[in-house]
Design a protein around this motif. Structure first.
Motif: not given
Length: 164
Positions: A49-51, A113-118, A139-142
């Motif tokens: 997404g844009s975010a 804030v940006a979130l990252i997982c696996a 924000r997400d780091v997909p």
């Protein structure tokens, strides 16, 4: 010792067999469910997404102090792959996850804030929950640390990690 004679009028009932149609339908259903599970687990259909941020953008913004990058994976995941450089590790399963995140942003729910997982599945879910809880810039780091349909991932891109 003599064996008893067999009664010729007695025929044993044929063994019950699983109907071929039922077997095929069950097999197809099992394979289909497996494919959906694998697609979800590896986040194959991830939409950016844009975010959302790519891993390199997340690194650049975190290093520049524009966002606070939070690695929400489990401690054993951090130990296995390392933690993204500049990321603050906060296990999303903690009972006090919200309080720990508030402490990390000094109580400022407007701080980016940006979130990252696996693979981006958990981070997308947690990002949505945080937005609903009043955090304004989440924000997400997909693509995550190990990659998904959104990209190759932090590690495959050769981005810096540190050991926990």
């Amino acid at each position: 010792m003599r064996r008893p004679r067999r009664d010729p009028s007695f025929e044993p009932a044929p063994a019950k067999r699983f109907p071929r149609r039922g077997f095929m339908l069950g097999s197809v259903a099992g394979v289909t469910l497996s494919v959906f599970w694998v697609a979800r687990y590896y986040n194959i259909g991830a939409e950016v997404g844009s975010a959302d941020l790519s891993a390199p953008d997340a690194l650049a913004q975190a290093d520049a102090g524009q966002i606070l990058l939070i690695d929400i994976r489990r401690p054993e995941e951090w130990a296995a792959t390392g933690i993204a450089q500049s990321a603050v590790p906060i296990d999303m399963r903690r009972d006090d996850f919200g309080a720990a995140l508030l402490a990390a942003v000094n109580g400022d729910r407007t701080r980016p804030v940006a979130l990252i997982c696996a693979r981006g599945v958990r981070s997308a879910r947690v990002a949505k929950a945080l937005r609903e809880a009043g955090f304004e810039q989440v924000r997400d780091v997909p693509e995550g640390m190990v990659g998904s349909g959104a990209g190759p991932g932090w590690i495959s891109r050769g981005l810096p990690v540190r050991q926990p």
